[in-house]
Scaffold this active site. Structure first.
Site, PDB file in Angstrom:
ATOM      1  N   LYS A  92       0.761  -0.955  -0.136  1.00 39.32           N
ATOM      2  CA  LYS A  92      -0.087   0.260  -0.195  1.00 39.32           C
ATOM      3  C   LYS A  92       1.006   1.078  -0.315  1.00 39.32           C
ATOM      4  O   LYS A  92       2.202   1.606   0.745  1.00 39.32           O
ATOM      5  CB  LYS A  92      -0.738  -0.260   0.948  1.00 39.32           C
ATOM      6  CG  LYS A  92      -1.595   1.003   1.201  1.00 39.32           C
ATOM      7  CD  LYS A  92      -2.639   1.151   1.828  1.00 39.32           C
ATOM      8  CE  LYS A  92      -2.204   1.388   3.738  1.00 39.32           C
ATOM      9  NZ  LYS A  92      -2.724   3.108   3.711  1.00 39.32           N
ATOM     10  N   ASP A  94      -3.348   4.599  -2.089  1.00 40.32           N
ATOM     11  CA  ASP A  94      -4.941   4.645  -0.495  1.00 40.32           C
ATOM     12  C   ASP A  94      -4.804   6.092  -0.931  1.00 40.32           C
ATOM     13  O   ASP A  94      -3.456   6.882  -0.428  1.00 40.32           O
ATOM     14  CB  ASP A  94      -4.089   4.413   0.658  1.00 40.32           C
ATOM     15  CG  ASP A  94      -5.215   4.738   1.551  1.00 40.32           C
ATOM     16  OD1 ASP A  94      -6.295   4.844   1.172  1.00 40.32           O
ATOM     17  OD2 ASP A  94      -4.440   4.074   2.746  1.00 40.32           O
ATOM     18  N   LYS A 118      -7.368   8.000  -0.958  1.00 38.77           N
ATOM     19  CA  LYS A 118      -8.830   8.560  -0.325  1.00 38.77           C
ATOM     20  C   LYS A 118      -8.883  10.554  -0.127  1.00 38.77           C
ATOM     21  O   LYS A 118      -9.218  10.915  -0.745  1.00 38.77           O
ATOM     22  CB  LYS A 118      -8.001   9.278   1.221  1.00 38.77           C
ATOM     23  CG  LYS A 118      -7.873   7.640   2.151  1.00 38.77           C
ATOM     24  CD  LYS A 118      -8.445   8.099   3.478  1.00 38.77           C
ATOM     25  CE  LYS A 118      -8.295   7.016   3.897  1.00 38.77           C
ATOM     26  NZ  LYS A 118      -6.571   6.638   4.064  1.00 38.77           N
ATOM     27  N   LEU A 119      -9.453  10.368  -2.309  1.00 34.71           N
ATOM     28  CA  LEU A 119      -9.800  10.804  -2.686  1.00 34.71           C
ATOM     29  C   LEU A 119     -10.885  11.282  -2.819  1.00 34.71           C
ATOM     30  O   LEU A 119     -12.632  10.853  -1.763  1.00 34.71           O
ATOM     31  CB  LEU A 119     -10.165  10.888  -5.020  1.00 34.71           C
ATOM     32  CG  LEU A 119      -8.949  10.081  -5.080  1.00 34.71           C
ATOM     33  CD1 LEU A 119      -9.277   9.414  -7.285  1.00 34.71           C
ATOM     34  CD2 LEU A 119      -7.981  11.288  -5.243  1.00 34.71           C
ATOM     35  N   HIS A 120     -11.189  12.958  -2.606  1.00 36.09           N
ATOM     36  CA  HIS A 120     -12.485  12.893  -1.964  1.00 36.09           C
ATOM     37  C   HIS A 120     -12.535  14.480  -2.741  1.00 36.09           C
ATOM     38  O   HIS A 120     -12.195  15.601  -2.523  1.00 36.09           O
ATOM     39  CB  HIS A 120     -12.811  13.835  -0.731  1.00 36.09           C
ATOM     40  CG  HIS A 120     -13.803  13.494  -0.040  1.00 36.09           C
ATOM     41  ND1 HIS A 120     -14.453  14.216   1.392  1.00 36.09           N
ATOM     42  CD2 HIS A 120     -15.209  14.446  -0.675  1.00 36.09           C
ATOM     43  CE1 HIS A 120     -15.347  14.308   1.435  1.00 36.09           C
ATOM     44  NE2 HIS A 120     -16.124  13.903   0.855  1.00 36.09           N
ATOM     45  N   ASP A 121     -13.854  14.945  -3.552  1.00 35.14           N
ATOM     46  CA  ASP A 121     -14.351  16.084  -4.540  1.00 35.14           C
ATOM     47  C   ASP A 121     -15.077  15.948  -5.307  1.00 35.14           C
ATOM     48  O   ASP A 121     -15.714  15.173  -5.375  1.00 35.14           O
ATOM     49  CB  ASP A 121     -12.960  16.086  -5.623  1.00 35.14           C
ATOM     50  CG  ASP A 121     -12.002  17.684  -5.144  1.00 35.14           C
ATOM     51  OD1 ASP A 121     -13.664  19.015  -5.839  1.00 35.14           O
ATOM     52  OD2 ASP A 121     -10.787  18.373  -5.431  1.00 35.14           O
ATOM     53  N   ILE A 122     -15.531  16.994  -6.020  1.00 37.61           N
ATOM     54  CA  ILE A 122     -16.745  17.124  -6.906  1.00 37.61           C
ATOM     55  C   ILE A 122     -16.178  15.946  -7.854  1.00 37.61           C
ATOM     56  O   ILE A 122     -15.237  15.601  -8.557  1.00 37.61           O
ATOM     57  CB  ILE A 122     -16.365  18.016  -7.416  1.00 37.61           C
ATOM     58  CG1 ILE A 122     -15.892  18.840  -8.210  1.00 37.61           C
ATOM     59  CG2 ILE A 122     -17.029  18.819  -6.626  1.00 37.61           C
ATOM     60  CD1 ILE A 122     -15.571  19.887  -9.614  1.00 37.61           C
ATOM     61  N   PRO A 123     -17.216  14.637  -8.463  1.00 40.67           N
ATOM     62  CA  PRO A 123     -17.465  14.254  -9.321  1.00 40.67           C
ATOM     63  C   PRO A 123     -16.202  13.930 -10.162  1.00 40.67           C
ATOM     64  O   PRO A 123     -15.490  13.279 -10.674  1.00 40.67           O
ATOM     65  CB  PRO A 123     -18.573  13.829  -9.632  1.00 40.67           C
ATOM     66  CG  PRO A 123     -19.553  14.359  -8.596  1.00 40.67           C
ATOM     67  CD  PRO A 123     -18.775  15.621  -8.599  1.00 40.67           C
ATOM     68  N   THR A 136     -11.003   5.567  11.129  1.00 38.93           N
ATOM     69  CA  THR A 136     -11.111   5.479  12.308  1.00 38.93           C
ATOM     70  C   THR A 136     -10.317   6.905  13.354  1.00 38.93           C
ATOM     71  O   THR A 136     -10.910   6.558  14.520  1.00 38.93           O
ATOM     72  CB  THR A 136     -10.632   3.928  12.055  1.00 38.93           C
ATOM     73  OG1 THR A 136      -9.226   4.306  11.652  1.00 38.93           O
ATOM     74  CG2 THR A 136     -10.753   3.412  11.821  1.00 38.93           C
ATOM     75  N   GLN A 182      -3.730   2.948  17.145  1.00 31.00           N
ATOM     76  CA  GLN A 182      -4.417   2.333  16.881  1.00 31.00           C
ATOM     77  C   GLN A 182      -5.418   2.067  17.333  1.00 31.00           C
ATOM     78  O   GLN A 182      -5.259   1.639  18.780  1.00 31.00           O
ATOM     79  CB  GLN A 182      -4.412   0.956  16.078  1.00 31.00           C
ATOM     80  CG  GLN A 182      -3.629   0.765  14.917  1.00 31.00           C
ATOM     81  CD  GLN A 182      -4.665   1.458  13.038  1.00 31.00           C
ATOM     82  OE1 GLN A 182      -5.575   2.381  14.153  1.00 31.00           O
ATOM     83  NE2 GLN A 182      -3.831   1.719  11.747  1.00 31.00           N
ATOM     84  N   GLY A 208       0.915  -2.520   8.566  1.00 36.91           N
ATOM     85  CA  GLY A 208       1.621  -1.265   8.998  1.00 36.91           C
ATOM     86  C   GLY A 208       4.025  -1.898   9.278  1.00 36.91           C
ATOM     87  O   GLY A 208       3.970  -2.825   9.547  1.00 36.91           O
ATOM     88  N   ARG A 209       3.158  -0.800  10.494  1.00 36.75           N
ATOM     89  CA  ARG A 209       4.713  -0.704  11.211  1.00 36.75           C
ATOM     90  C   ARG A 209       4.595  -2.477  12.962  1.00 36.75           C
ATOM     91  O   ARG A 209       5.534  -2.181  12.035  1.00 36.75           O
ATOM     92  CB  ARG A 209       4.238   0.021  12.718  1.00 36.75           C
ATOM     93  CG  ARG A 209       4.662   1.553  11.893  1.00 36.75           C
ATOM     94  CD  ARG A 209       3.434   2.522  12.455  1.00 36.75           C
ATOM     95  NE  ARG A 209       2.263   2.419  12.957  1.00 36.75           N
ATOM     96  CZ  ARG A 209       1.452   3.743  13.721  1.00 36.75           C
ATOM     97  NH1 ARG A 209       2.387   3.841  15.109  1.00 36.75           N
ATOM     98  NH2 ARG A 209       0.365   3.167  13.447  1.00 36.75           N
TER      99      ARG A 209
HETATM  100  O1  C5P Z   1       0.790   0.821  10.524  1.00 40.55           O
HETATM  101  P1  C5P Z   1       0.027   0.544  10.619  1.00 40.55           P
HETATM  102  O2  C5P Z   1      -0.249  -0.732  11.502  1.00 40.55           O
HETATM  103  O3  C5P Z   1      -1.199   0.477  12.031  1.00 40.55           O
HETATM  104  O4  C5P Z   1      -0.889   0.582  10.094  1.00 40.55           O
HETATM  105  C1  C5P Z   1      -1.831   1.452   8.942  1.00 40.55           C
HETATM  106  C2  C5P Z   1      -2.489   1.580   7.875  1.00 40.55           C
HETATM  107  O5  C5P Z   1      -3.222   2.094   7.664  1.00 40.55           O
HETATM  108  C3  C5P Z   1      -1.162   2.933   7.303  1.00 40.55           C
HETATM  109  O6  C5P Z   1      -1.068   3.650   6.623  1.00 40.55           O
HETATM  110  C4  C5P Z   1      -2.770   3.882   7.955  1.00 40.55           C
HETATM  111  O7  C5P Z   1      -2.618   4.934   7.261  1.00 40.55           O
HETATM  112  C5  C5P Z   1      -4.017   3.199   7.682  1.00 40.55           C
HETATM  113  N1  C5P Z   1      -5.718   3.347   8.016  1.00 40.55           N
HETATM  114  C6  C5P Z   1      -5.490   2.941   9.121  1.00 40.55           C
HETATM  115  N2  C5P Z   1      -7.127   3.622   9.386  1.00 40.55           N
HETATM  116  C7  C5P Z   1      -7.361   3.719   8.833  1.00 40.55           C
HETATM  117  C8  C5P Z   1      -7.799   4.484   7.335  1.00 40.55           C
HETATM  118  C9  C5P Z   1      -6.352   4.129   6.927  1.00 40.55           C
HETATM  119  O8  C5P Z   1      -4.816   2.600   9.879  1.00 40.55           O
HETATM  120  N3  C5P Z   1      -9.365   4.002   8.869  1.00 40.55           N
END
Ligand code: C5P
Length: 228
Positions: free
Chosen positions: A35, A63, A65-70, A118, A188, A208-209
């Site tokens: 990603k 990723d 996350k587009l958000h604008d007029i269609p 989230t 998280q 990710g991490r």
């Molecule tokens: O490092 P970690 O596992 O927390 O990474 C989660 C990934 O998912 C990050 O790239 C974060 O921006 C993305 N993400 C998220 N929560 C969302 C949407 C995307 O953690 N609601």
């Protein structure tokens, strides 16, 4: 999605493209998807996609996350479609017409709609006019996005069962907030283990991490992949 690879999208949230490429190279033998998010894409530009793909054929999750007029979202979706991502994210709150515009502009790409970030708690949701429990907004936005043609949804592992009940079996449910048992939750809040997320109905886990922060990202990816 290649069947021999785990349904994991490794979030390459790297400070520079060299690091992202190194992580991608380490994990692609084990995971189906990598990603690329806004930070890396904005810093490096579209060339980052080929760099992290490195000729491996790994699926790409863009990723943005587009958000604008269609019309503008359609143009952006068309522009990035030439990078051949597997998934491209848009905000469901942009409305049906916007989601549909992305779907129609990039027919080869699975449009993944983000329901409610989230990071938004109940107070923030109220401030932006989404009063009531966030689960209501999640279900409403999920249904709207799927009706507009989105083939995938991004939701938390806690929401995934309710979203699955709302949209049925055909939609790819993508969940971040995944932490192997015993690992650090970091920032998280609503987390689940990879096994729990899959059991609740997730199709693709964004991690990710726990992988990229490990001493050996390849070994960490292999271990989580084996647990699934
Ligand atoms: O490092 P970690 O596992 O927390 O990474 C989660 C990934 O998912 C990050 O790239 C974060 O921006 C993305 N993400 C998220 N929560 C969302 C949407 C995307 O953690 N609601």
């Amino acid at each position: 999605m290649p069947h021999d690879k785990a349904p994991i999208a490794v979030a390459l949230d790297a400070p520079d493209v060299e690091t992202a490429a190194r992580w991608a190279q380490a994990v692609t033998p084990y995971v189906a998807v990598v990603k690329v998010g806004l930070e890396l894409f904005c810093r490096t530009g579209p060339s980052v996609v080929e760099t992290v793909r490195g000729g491996t054929g790994v699926g790409l999750f863009l990723d943005l996350k587009l958000h604008d007029i269609p019309n503008t979202v359609a143009g952006a979706a068309k522009s990035v479609a030439r990078l051949k991502p597997m998934y491209l994210t848009v905000h469901a709150s942009g409305g049906s017409d916007m989601v549909r515009a992305a779907v129609e502009a990039a027919p080869e790409v699975t449009i993944a709609a983000v329901t409610v970030l989230t990071s938004l708690g109940d107070r923030s949701l109220q401030e932006i006019g989404l009063a009531g429990p966030s689960s209501d907004a999640v279900r409403r936005l999920a249904a709207l996005a799927v009706a507009a043609g989105a083939g995938a949804l991004v939701c938390s592992p806690q929401e995934v069962a309710a979203v699955r009940a709302e949209v049925g079996p055909g939609v790819v449910l993508i969940t971040p907030g995944v932490r192997p048992a015993g690992s650090d939750a970091q920032d998280q809040a609503r987390i689940a283990t990879p096994e729990e997320a899959i059991r609740n109905g997730a199709d693709l886990l964004v991690i990710g991490r726990p992988i990229t922060g490990a001493k050996d990202p390849g070994a960490a990816a292999a271990m989580i992949a084996a647990s699934l």
